[in-house]
Design a protein around this motif. Sequence first.
Motif, PDB file in Angstrom:
ATOM      1  N   SER A  28     -19.415  71.687  17.778  1.00 28.88           N
ATOM      2  CA  SER A  28     -21.038  71.881  17.661  1.00 28.88           C
ATOM      3  C   SER A  28     -21.231  73.254  18.094  1.00 28.88           C
ATOM      4  CB  SER A  28     -21.621  70.807  18.293  1.00 28.88           C
ATOM      5  OG  SER A  28     -22.866  71.239  18.121  1.00 28.88           O
ATOM      6  N   ASP A  67     -23.483  75.821  18.938  1.00 31.74           N
ATOM      7  CA  ASP A  67     -24.980  75.947  19.312  1.00 31.74           C
ATOM      8  C   ASP A  67     -25.179  77.361  20.000  1.00 31.74           C
ATOM      9  OD1 ASP A  67     -25.075  73.494  18.560  1.00 31.74           O
ATOM     10  OD2 ASP A  67     -25.212  72.465  20.308  1.00 31.74           O
ATOM     11  N   LYS A 112     -20.321  71.928  13.183  1.00 31.13           N
ATOM     12  CA  LYS A 112     -21.649  71.469  13.174  1.00 31.13           C
ATOM     13  C   LYS A 112     -22.555  72.723  13.645  1.00 31.13           C
ATOM     14  CE  LYS A 112     -23.705  68.768  16.415  1.00 31.13           C
ATOM     15  NZ  LYS A 112     -24.948  69.484  16.867  1.00 31.13           N
ATOM     16  N   HIS A 172     -26.565  74.318  14.233  1.00 26.58           N
ATOM     17  CA  HIS A 172     -28.065  74.361  14.663  1.00 26.58           C
ATOM     18  C   HIS A 172     -28.540  75.765  13.861  1.00 26.58           C
ATOM     19  CE1 HIS A 172     -28.718  70.538  16.358  1.00 26.58           C
ATOM     20  NE2 HIS A 172     -28.028  70.756  17.355  1.00 26.58           N
ATOM     21  N   SER A 198     -27.176  60.173  22.431  1.00 24.65           N
ATOM     22  CA  SER A 198     -26.469  60.203  23.503  1.00 24.65           C
ATOM     23  C   SER A 198     -27.334  60.392  24.963  1.00 24.65           C
ATOM     24  CB  SER A 198     -25.252  61.400  23.448  1.00 24.65           C
ATOM     25  OG  SER A 198     -25.983  62.477  23.515  1.00 24.65           O
ATOM     26  N   GLN A 245     -28.308  64.761  28.958  1.00 23.13           N
ATOM     27  CA  GLN A 245     -27.255  64.686  27.946  1.00 23.13           C
ATOM     28  C   GLN A 245     -26.209  63.868  28.683  1.00 23.13           C
ATOM     29  OE1 GLN A 245     -25.771  64.225  25.315  1.00 23.13           O
ATOM     30  NE2 GLN A 245     -24.852  66.037  24.536  1.00 23.13           N
ATOM     31  N   TYR A 264     -21.828  62.173  28.696  1.00 22.47           N
ATOM     32  CA  TYR A 264     -20.888  62.340  27.973  1.00 22.47           C
ATOM     33  C   TYR A 264     -19.754  61.099  28.186  1.00 22.47           C
ATOM     34  CZ  TYR A 264     -22.182  67.343  27.479  1.00 22.47           C
ATOM     35  OH  TYR A 264     -22.838  68.545  27.214  1.00 22.47           O
ATOM     36  N   GLY A 302     -19.405  69.886  21.865  1.00 17.60           N
ATOM     37  CA  GLY A 302     -20.253  71.183  21.979  1.00 17.60           C
ATOM     38  C   GLY A 302     -19.887  72.056  23.026  1.00 17.60           C
ATOM     39  N   ARG A 303     -20.528  72.183  24.062  1.00 17.78           N
ATOM     40  CA  ARG A 303     -20.216  73.009  25.406  1.00 17.78           C
ATOM     41  C   ARG A 303     -18.871  72.498  26.167  1.00 17.78           C
ATOM     42  NH1 ARG A 303     -25.887  71.573  27.688  1.00 17.78           N
ATOM     43  NH2 ARG A 303     -25.518  69.738  26.612  1.00 17.78           N
TER      44      ARG A 303
HETATM   45  P1  5BU Z   1     -22.866  69.379  24.035  1.00 17.74           P
HETATM   46  O1  5BU Z   1     -22.596  70.783  24.216  1.00 17.74           O
HETATM   47  O2  5BU Z   1     -21.511  68.562  23.702  1.00 17.74           O
HETATM   48  O3  5BU Z   1     -23.649  68.397  24.788  1.00 17.74           O
HETATM   49  O4  5BU Z   1     -23.544  69.157  22.445  1.00 17.74           O
HETATM   50  C1  5BU Z   1     -23.810  68.203  21.632  1.00 17.74           C
HETATM   51  C2  5BU Z   1     -24.295  68.428  20.304  1.00 17.74           C
HETATM   52  O5  5BU Z   1     -24.626  67.398  19.667  1.00 17.74           O
HETATM   53  C3  5BU Z   1     -25.832  69.197  20.381  1.00 17.74           C
HETATM   54  O6  5BU Z   1     -25.751  70.226  19.344  1.00 17.74           O
HETATM   55  C4  5BU Z   1     -26.847  68.059  20.131  1.00 17.74           C
HETATM   56  O7  5BU Z   1     -27.832  68.652  19.424  1.00 17.74           O
HETATM   57  C5  5BU Z   1     -26.032  67.004  19.369  1.00 17.74           C
HETATM   58  N1  5BU Z   1     -26.372  65.788  19.680  1.00 17.74           N
HETATM   59  C6  5BU Z   1     -26.117  65.175  20.611  1.00 17.74           C
HETATM   60  O8  5BU Z   1     -25.500  65.817  21.876  1.00 17.74           O
HETATM   61  N2  5BU Z   1     -26.675  63.881  21.082  1.00 17.74           N
HETATM   62  C7  5BU Z   1     -27.154  62.953  20.044  1.00 17.74           C
HETATM   63  O9  5BU Z   1     -27.263  61.797  20.265  1.00 17.74           O
HETATM   64  C8  5BU Z   1     -27.287  63.649  18.853  1.00 17.74           C
HETATM   65  C9  5BU Z   1     -27.006  65.100  18.579  1.00 17.74           C
HETATM   66 BR1  5BU Z   1     -28.265  62.584  17.334  1.00 17.74          BR
END
Ligand code: 5BU
Length: 479
Positions: free
Chosen positions: A256, A258, A280, A282, A371, A429, A431, A449-450
């Motif tokens: 992802s 972003d 992925k 945005h 998540s 968030q 993980y 993503g990150r």
């Molecule tokens: P991260 O940097 O790994 O936290 O990014 C996660 C990506 O997945 C980020 O672009 C969110 O918009 C996307 N995402 C998420 O984290 N959790 C969810 O439940 C959904 C999308 Br739906």
Amino acid sequence: MAGKENNLDNFIVKLFEIEAIKFGTFLLKSGIESPVYFDLRVIVSFPDVMKQVAELMWEAIKRSGCQFKSICGVPYTALPIATCICVQNNYPMLIRRKEAKDYGTRRMIEGRFDDGDVCLVVEDVVTSGSSVRETAESLQKEKIKVTDAIVLLDREQGGKVALERAGIKLYSVITLSQVLSTLHRLNRLDSSIVDKTTQFIQDNRFDGPAVIKKANSMSSAEQVMSHKERSVKCCHPLVRSLYTIMADKETNLCVSIDCTCSQELLQMVEKVGPHVCLVKTHIDMLEDFSTEVTDQLQRLADKHNFLIFEDRKFADIGKTVGTQYQGGMYKIASWAHITNAHPIPGPGIVSALADVGKPLGRGCLMVAEMSSAGNLATREYTKDVVKMAEANKDFVIGYICQSRLSADIDLIHMTPGVKIQMGGDSLGQQYVTPEMAVIERGADVIIVGRGITAASNPAEATRQYKQAGYQAYLRTLNR
Ligand code: 5BU
């Protein structure tokens, strides 16, 4: 975030130091010799550890979002844990007797309750899940409902799946893999012990081959189906293409990306492209968007053989989302192979997006679970999402989810919130590791993503995640 991770690391080390977790050779009741042994009874002698256990378990309970009226610990080790959780958080407790008294009330469950009350079961360690089930059965005999259980440590030997089959969702604070990887990372454990223990756990599961990753609804034929097989058997051509890429490139990784700057986005795609099945985006995060970016993105997708997933999360009435998907500045349908939608507006959202996307061979994922902490997707909501997806398989190709939802191989499960270092961020968030996402939660694709984009060496991090995700997938095949 780092604070949370350190907290958990310190906690695992503490359990090791007080010998609640031991490595060596232990003869189990079954006669089997085990290289690992958990004796969480000792924690009652360490009030600071007790307190931390209760706090961590309470955090996990809150994160899970499960609803209940009272709490019951599995006797005996989890009794003091349940007591601490109840006292600290002002929840009523129930006690399950192991044997009924032969005088007085002869009740198996002590405490006040009414028919239909929901009770959360608390346990210290889960292996096969049988002790949680026994306690749940005692409660159920008294007409108390049990829908969820929380465990401090999941040995990952099949208990979670077995409990799910019995209608009980299990949440854990830590898993055995996490204990092993943390102690190894902190130089407390040799690789040889880690490997030996991992092998032992794999060889001594309670759920037989090929069950681990999939929830109860999957048939065994589906459980062992490889990417290659799916690339032939799935109905939707886009899903077949995705599985073909996954099989050819040996990857179940979606990155992802972003970022807010087009050049940064494209540079990152160039780095991760060779190792991923999906990128992925945005796209509306870009401050300097032009169609040149999406043109370039498509060229890179061809060059490195991956698909593009625009994480647009459409969520409005049909008329609006159709226009948003087709037109506006971004013309998403023209370049993104896959997009996604919240099902909240009802089936009209799928029909409208399908009108635009189907003629172009596009596919859509339904956001079934999220998540983020405290999200509002209830179990009932998620069940309805599954129905919506299953009824629209000509355009809906799967889910964004946190658990295995559907037996149908045509519906691919993609899980975001994945990072090798577990924990979360300051905005909710949460993980899980690649292994947990694939093995415990049944993800077909992990979305990172990150963990990659913010790493000091994103190309190297991509390789690491690719390997972790794919190895986990292979483990699920070989069971
Ligand atoms: P991260 O940097 O790994 O936290 O990014 C996660 C990506 O997945 C980020 O672009 C969110 O918009 C996307 N995402 C998420 O984290 N959790 C969810 O439940 C959904 C999308 Br739906």
